[in-house]
Scaffold this motif. Structure first.
Motif, PDB file in Angstrom:
ATOM      1  N   GLY A  23       0.810  -1.152   0.066  1.00 33.35           N
ATOM      2  CA  GLY A  23       0.116   0.157   0.060  1.00 33.35           C
ATOM      3  C   GLY A  23       0.836   1.268   0.120  1.00 33.35           C
ATOM      4  N   GLY A  24       0.081   2.541   0.132  1.00 30.54           N
ATOM      5  CA  GLY A  24       1.103   3.834  -0.018  1.00 30.54           C
ATOM      6  C   GLY A  24       0.046   4.839  -0.657  1.00 30.54           C
ATOM      7  N   GLY A  78      -8.682 -13.075  -2.347  1.00 29.35           N
ATOM      8  CA  GLY A  78      -9.083 -11.834  -3.049  1.00 29.35           C
ATOM      9  C   GLY A  78      -8.970 -10.675  -2.139  1.00 29.35           C
ATOM     10  N   TRP A  79      -9.528  -9.750  -2.790  1.00 29.62           N
ATOM     11  CA  TRP A  79      -9.171  -8.306  -2.032  1.00 29.62           C
ATOM     12  C   TRP A  79     -10.456  -7.617  -1.676  1.00 29.62           C
ATOM     13  CZ3 TRP A  79      -4.522  -7.016  -0.514  1.00 29.62           C
ATOM     14  CH2 TRP A  79      -3.394  -7.563  -1.177  1.00 29.62           C
ATOM     15  N   LEU A 125      -0.486  -4.591  -4.909  1.00 32.47           N
ATOM     16  CA  LEU A 125      -0.818  -5.065  -3.314  1.00 32.47           C
ATOM     17  C   LEU A 125      -0.210  -6.645  -3.510  1.00 32.47           C
ATOM     18  CD1 LEU A 125      -3.997  -3.548  -2.266  1.00 32.47           C
ATOM     19  CD2 LEU A 125      -1.840  -2.580  -2.095  1.00 32.47           C
ATOM     20  N   SER A 126       0.215  -7.108  -2.415  1.00 28.74           N
ATOM     21  CA  SER A 126       0.602  -8.522  -2.536  1.00 28.74           C
ATOM     22  C   SER A 126      -0.068  -8.984  -1.042  1.00 28.74           C
ATOM     23  CB  SER A 126       1.765  -8.753  -2.866  1.00 28.74           C
ATOM     24  OG  SER A 126       2.355  -8.491  -4.096  1.00 28.74           O
ATOM     25  N   LEU A 175      -2.680  -7.933  -6.583  1.00 27.85           N
ATOM     26  CA  LEU A 175      -3.729  -6.853  -7.193  1.00 27.85           C
ATOM     27  C   LEU A 175      -2.758  -5.714  -7.497  1.00 27.85           C
ATOM     28  CD1 LEU A 175      -6.627  -6.382  -7.580  1.00 27.85           C
ATOM     29  CD2 LEU A 175      -6.572  -4.864  -5.471  1.00 27.85           C
ATOM     30  N   GLN A 176      -2.787  -5.787  -9.234  1.00 27.42           N
ATOM     31  CA  GLN A 176      -2.230  -4.523  -9.710  1.00 27.42           C
ATOM     32  C   GLN A 176      -3.347  -3.532 -10.051  1.00 27.42           C
ATOM     33  OE1 GLN A 176       0.987  -4.003 -10.783  1.00 27.42           O
ATOM     34  NE2 GLN A 176       0.249  -1.887 -11.279  1.00 27.42           N
ATOM     35  N   MET A 177      -3.127  -2.327  -9.494  1.00 30.40           N
ATOM     36  CA  MET A 177      -4.088  -1.164  -9.560  1.00 30.40           C
ATOM     37  C   MET A 177      -3.479  -0.124 -10.345  1.00 30.40           C
ATOM     38  SD  MET A 177      -5.357  -1.162  -5.706  1.00 30.40           S
ATOM     39  CE  MET A 177      -3.837  -0.448  -5.034  1.00 30.40           C
ATOM     40  N   ASN A 178      -4.222   0.093 -11.771  1.00 31.59           N
ATOM     41  CA  ASN A 178      -3.698   1.185 -12.582  1.00 31.59           C
ATOM     42  C   ASN A 178      -4.743   2.194 -12.463  1.00 31.59           C
ATOM     43  OD1 ASN A 178      -1.410  -0.277 -13.261  1.00 31.59           O
ATOM     44  ND2 ASN A 178      -2.496  -1.581 -14.823  1.00 31.59           N
ATOM     45  N   SER A 179      -4.414   3.545 -13.045  1.00 41.91           N
ATOM     46  CA  SER A 179      -5.303   4.587 -13.371  1.00 41.91           C
ATOM     47  C   SER A 179      -6.127   4.727 -12.190  1.00 41.91           C
ATOM     48  CB  SER A 179      -6.284   3.953 -14.431  1.00 41.91           C
ATOM     49  OG  SER A 179      -5.714   4.097 -15.682  1.00 41.91           O
ATOM     50  N   LEU A 180      -5.409   4.683 -10.914  1.00 46.11           N
ATOM     51  CA  LEU A 180      -6.238   5.069  -9.348  1.00 46.11           C
ATOM     52  C   LEU A 180      -6.709   6.250  -9.344  1.00 46.11           C
ATOM     53  CD1 LEU A 180      -3.392   3.343  -7.444  1.00 46.11           C
ATOM     54  CD2 LEU A 180      -5.589   2.562  -7.451  1.00 46.11           C
TER      55      LEU A 180
END
Length: 120
Positions: A9-10, A35-36, A20-21, A80-85
């Protein structure tokens, strides 16, 4: 006992990316769903994405096309790869796993949570 340990996180600016891992360890016979979820201040915890035994994957409508969940069944990990946050993605993110323990019983476990903050 089973533990889920999260990382990644961050704080990120809108449009940025984070990964996130989560790793499951302990008395595990098999990990079923992983899951998340996330919980923003004043809101209920909601599903972000999950994966069943490396097969079926579900995404919340709000993240579909931006987030990607991936699992390593051999290592009992999920990412969880989070793009275009977006600022509305700001929340505490929790890893979740349904685990079959050696006795054959199935339990649900939660990680401790990791903060994701997206600034506008």
């Amino acid at each position: 006992q089973v533990q889920l340990v999260e990382s990644g996180g961050g704080l990120v600016q809108a449009g940025g990316s984070l990964r996130l891992s989560c790793a499951a360890s302990g008395s595990i016979f098999s990990v079923n769903a992983m899951g998340w979820y996330r919980q923003a201040p004043g809101k209920q915890r909601e599903l972000v994405a999950n994966n069943f035994n490396g097969g079926t994957t579900n995404y919340a409508d709000s993240v579909r096309g931006r987030f990607t969940i991936s699992r390593d069944n051999a290592k009992n990990t999920v990412s969880l790869q989070m793009n275009s946050l977006k600022p509305e993605d700001t929340a505490v993110y929790y890893c979740n796993a349904d685990v079959t323990v050696p006795s054959g019983r199935v339990y649900g476990y939660w990680g401790q949570g990791t903060q994701v903050t997206v600034s506008s």
